[in-house]
Design a protein around this motif. Structure first.
Motif, PDB file in Angstrom:
ATOM      1  N   PHE A 127     -16.203  21.469   6.000  1.00 39.86           N
ATOM      2  CA  PHE A 127     -17.221  21.379   7.050  1.00 39.86           C
ATOM      3  C   PHE A 127     -17.668  19.931   7.237  1.00 39.86           C
ATOM      4  O   PHE A 127     -17.753  19.443   8.361  1.00 39.86           O
ATOM      5  CB  PHE A 127     -18.426  22.259   6.711  1.00 39.86           C
ATOM      6  N   THR A 128     -17.944  19.229   6.132  1.00 44.64           N
ATOM      7  CA  THR A 128     -18.413  17.847   6.220  1.00 44.64           C
ATOM      8  C   THR A 128     -17.327  16.938   6.795  1.00 44.64           C
ATOM      9  O   THR A 128     -17.620  16.047   7.590  1.00 44.64           O
ATOM     10  CB  THR A 128     -18.890  17.340   4.844  1.00 44.64           C
ATOM     11  N   LEU A 129     -16.093  17.160   6.433  1.00 42.32           N
ATOM     12  CA  LEU A 129     -14.990  16.372   6.981  1.00 42.32           C
ATOM     13  C   LEU A 129     -14.909  16.542   8.495  1.00 42.32           C
ATOM     14  O   LEU A 129     -14.828  15.562   9.239  1.00 42.32           O
ATOM     15  CB  LEU A 129     -13.675  16.806   6.320  1.00 42.32           C
ATOM     16  N   VAL A 130     -14.969  17.779   8.960  1.00 45.08           N
ATOM     17  CA  VAL A 130     -14.933  18.046  10.399  1.00 45.08           C
ATOM     18  C   VAL A 130     -16.181  17.478  11.079  1.00 45.08           C
ATOM     19  O   VAL A 130     -16.096  16.836  12.134  1.00 45.08           O
ATOM     20  CB  VAL A 130     -14.783  19.563  10.677  1.00 45.08           C
ATOM     21  N   PHE A 131     -17.333  17.684  10.465  1.00 44.17           N
ATOM     22  CA  PHE A 131     -18.589  17.187  11.032  1.00 44.17           C
ATOM     23  C   PHE A 131     -18.547  15.664  11.195  1.00 44.17           C
ATOM     24  O   PHE A 131     -18.911  15.130  12.237  1.00 44.17           O
ATOM     25  CB  PHE A 131     -19.761  17.603  10.139  1.00 44.17           C
ATOM     26  N   ASP A 132     -18.098  14.954  10.156  1.00 44.87           N
ATOM     27  CA  ASP A 132     -18.032  13.493  10.217  1.00 44.87           C
ATOM     28  C   ASP A 132     -16.988  12.999  11.218  1.00 44.87           C
ATOM     29  O   ASP A 132     -17.085  11.876  11.708  1.00 44.87           O
ATOM     30  CB  ASP A 132     -17.736  12.899   8.836  1.00 44.87           C
ATOM     31  N   THR A 133     -15.997  13.824  11.520  1.00 46.65           N
ATOM     32  CA  THR A 133     -15.012  13.468  12.534  1.00 46.65           C
ATOM     33  C   THR A 133     -15.627  13.554  13.930  1.00 46.65           C
ATOM     34  O   THR A 133     -15.325  12.737  14.798  1.00 46.65           O
ATOM     35  CB  THR A 133     -13.787  14.413  12.442  1.00 46.65           C
ATOM     36  N   ILE A 134     -16.506  14.508  14.117  1.00 47.65           N
ATOM     37  CA  ILE A 134     -17.150  14.701  15.424  1.00 47.65           C
ATOM     38  C   ILE A 134     -18.356  13.778  15.596  1.00 47.65           C
ATOM     39  O   ILE A 134     -18.539  13.169  16.647  1.00 47.65           O
ATOM     40  CB  ILE A 134     -17.579  16.177  15.596  1.00 47.65           C
ATOM     41  N   PHE A 135     -19.188  13.664  14.552  1.00 43.04           N
ATOM     42  CA  PHE A 135     -20.420  12.882  14.615  1.00 43.04           C
ATOM     43  C   PHE A 135     -20.287  11.653  13.722  1.00 43.04           C
ATOM     44  O   PHE A 135     -20.025  11.783  12.527  1.00 43.04           O
ATOM     45  CB  PHE A 135     -21.626  13.716  14.156  1.00 43.04           C
ATOM     46  N   THR A 136     -20.500  10.467  14.291  1.00 42.27           N
ATOM     47  CA  THR A 136     -20.377   9.236  13.520  1.00 42.27           C
ATOM     48  C   THR A 136     -21.427   9.186  12.419  1.00 42.27           C
ATOM     49  O   THR A 136     -22.494   9.779  12.528  1.00 42.27           O
ATOM     50  CB  THR A 136     -20.555   7.986  14.403  1.00 42.27           C
ATOM     51  N   LEU A 137     -21.097   8.457  11.359  1.00 43.82           N
ATOM     52  CA  LEU A 137     -22.070   8.229  10.293  1.00 43.82           C
ATOM     53  C   LEU A 137     -23.173   7.330  10.834  1.00 43.82           C
ATOM     54  O   LEU A 137     -22.919   6.481  11.691  1.00 43.82           O
ATOM     55  CB  LEU A 137     -21.403   7.570   9.089  1.00 43.82           C
ATOM     56  N   PRO A 138     -24.408   7.471  10.342  1.00 43.91           N
ATOM     57  CA  PRO A 138     -25.486   6.598  10.807  1.00 43.91           C
ATOM     58  C   PRO A 138     -25.112   5.134  10.601  1.00 43.91           C
ATOM     59  O   PRO A 138     -24.632   4.735   9.548  1.00 43.91           O
ATOM     60  CB  PRO A 138     -26.669   6.985   9.908  1.00 43.91           C
ATOM     61  N   GLY A 139     -25.304   4.321  11.659  1.00 41.55           N
ATOM     62  CA  GLY A 139     -25.019   2.887  11.579  1.00 41.55           C
ATOM     63  C   GLY A 139     -23.573   2.527  11.854  1.00 41.55           C
ATOM     64  O   GLY A 139     -23.234   1.362  11.944  1.00 41.55           O
ATOM     65  N   GLN A 140     -22.692   3.503  12.023  1.00 36.31           N
ATOM     66  CA  GLN A 140     -21.274   3.210  12.199  1.00 36.31           C
ATOM     67  C   GLN A 140     -21.006   2.466  13.494  1.00 36.31           C
ATOM     68  O   GLN A 140     -20.259   1.504  13.500  1.00 36.31           O
ATOM     69  CB  GLN A 140     -20.451   4.490  12.152  1.00 36.31           C
ATOM     70  N   LYS A 141     -21.624   2.847  14.602  1.00 36.08           N
ATOM     71  CA  LYS A 141     -21.391   2.168  15.879  1.00 36.08           C
ATOM     72  C   LYS A 141     -21.848   0.719  15.822  1.00 36.08           C
ATOM     73  O   LYS A 141     -21.183  -0.161  16.316  1.00 36.08           O
ATOM     74  CB  LYS A 141     -22.104   2.895  17.019  1.00 36.08           C
ATOM     75  N   LYS A 142     -23.003   0.467  15.190  1.00 36.87           N
ATOM     76  CA  LYS A 142     -23.516  -0.895  15.088  1.00 36.87           C
ATOM     77  C   LYS A 142     -22.547  -1.779  14.322  1.00 36.87           C
ATOM     78  O   LYS A 142     -22.272  -2.894  14.708  1.00 36.87           O
ATOM     79  CB  LYS A 142     -24.880  -0.902  14.398  1.00 36.87           C
ATOM     80  N   GLN A 143     -22.015  -1.258  13.220  1.00 33.82           N
ATOM     81  CA  GLN A 143     -21.097  -2.047  12.409  1.00 33.82           C
ATOM     82  C   GLN A 143     -19.770  -2.255  13.112  1.00 33.82           C
ATOM     83  O   GLN A 143     -19.173  -3.307  12.992  1.00 33.82           O
ATOM     84  CB  GLN A 143     -20.910  -1.396  11.046  1.00 33.82           C
ATOM     85  N   GLU A 144     -19.291  -1.256  13.865  1.00 33.68           N
ATOM     86  CA  GLU A 144     -18.058  -1.425  14.622  1.00 33.68           C
ATOM     87  C   GLU A 144     -18.235  -2.492  15.682  1.00 33.68           C
ATOM     88  O   GLU A 144     -17.366  -3.320  15.889  1.00 33.68           O
ATOM     89  CB  GLU A 144     -17.627  -0.109  15.266  1.00 33.68           C
ATOM     90  N   ALA A 145     -19.393  -2.499  16.360  1.00 37.87           N
ATOM     91  CA  ALA A 145     -19.661  -3.509  17.378  1.00 37.87           C
ATOM     92  C   ALA A 145     -19.754  -4.890  16.741  1.00 37.87           C
ATOM     93  O   ALA A 145     -19.263  -5.870  17.290  1.00 37.87           O
ATOM     94  CB  ALA A 145     -20.945  -3.185  18.135  1.00 37.87           C
TER      95      ALA A 145
END
Length: 162
Positions: A127-145
């Motif tokens: 469930f967590t693997l699928v969930f993390d695939t759909i919903f980014t981890l907190p702060g992930q977009k900021k670090q990718e940018a």
């Protein structure tokens, strides 16, 4: 991937996880106890309430640790540790409930809980693997940018980009 605020992410995670967990627990407990499913629904709901509280506390602490260590993804080992720690805590909280509800001794309750634990260990992981695939981890977009340099800044040290 969908980005949610940390609190919203936890609420979506817990709600979705527990809806599926109540249905699965009711069926598993019915099979384990030999009784009808409707007799196991109340204990499944009670375990769900315990799990919701434990899930919120555990994942709040786990995600705080991830932020402190600046993690933006979860390896197979980290996912395994997460699932084992979560289920181990839940085991300790729910064992007395099984003993009282099904009028069994500690050994029978441990066997019931062990069967559920094995199911939920895999369920939590998947469930967590699928969930993390759909919903980014907190702060992930900021670090990718931050990791993507602007067109004219390629090769500059990170400090020069500030």
């Amino acid at each position: 991937m969908i980005s949610l605020k940390p609190l919203t992410r936890r609420i979506v995670y817990v709600s979705t996880f527990e809806i599926i967990a109540i249905a699965a627990s009711t069926l598993l407990l019915s099979l384990l106890s030999g009784g009808p499913a409707h007799d196991s629904l109340p204990v499944a709901a009670a375990v769900s309430a315990i799990a919701v509280a434990w899930n919120y506390i555990f994942n709040t602490l786990f995600e705080a640790w991830e932020r402190r260590t600046q993690r933006t993804s979860r390896s197979l080992i980290l996912r395994s540790v997460h699932a084992i720690c979560f289920e181990g805590g839940l085991f300790l909280f729910t064992l007395p409930l099984y003993m009282a509800w099904y009028h069994v001794g500690p050994w029978e309750a441990i066997k019931m809980e062990a069967a559920l634990l094995l199911f939920f260990l895999f369920y939590t992981f998947i469930f967590t693997l699928v969930f993390d695939t759909i919903f980014t981890l907190p702060g992930q977009k900021k670090q990718e940018a931050a990791a993507t340099p602007a067109d004219n800044t390629e090769g500059l040290p990170t400090e020069a980009l500030r």
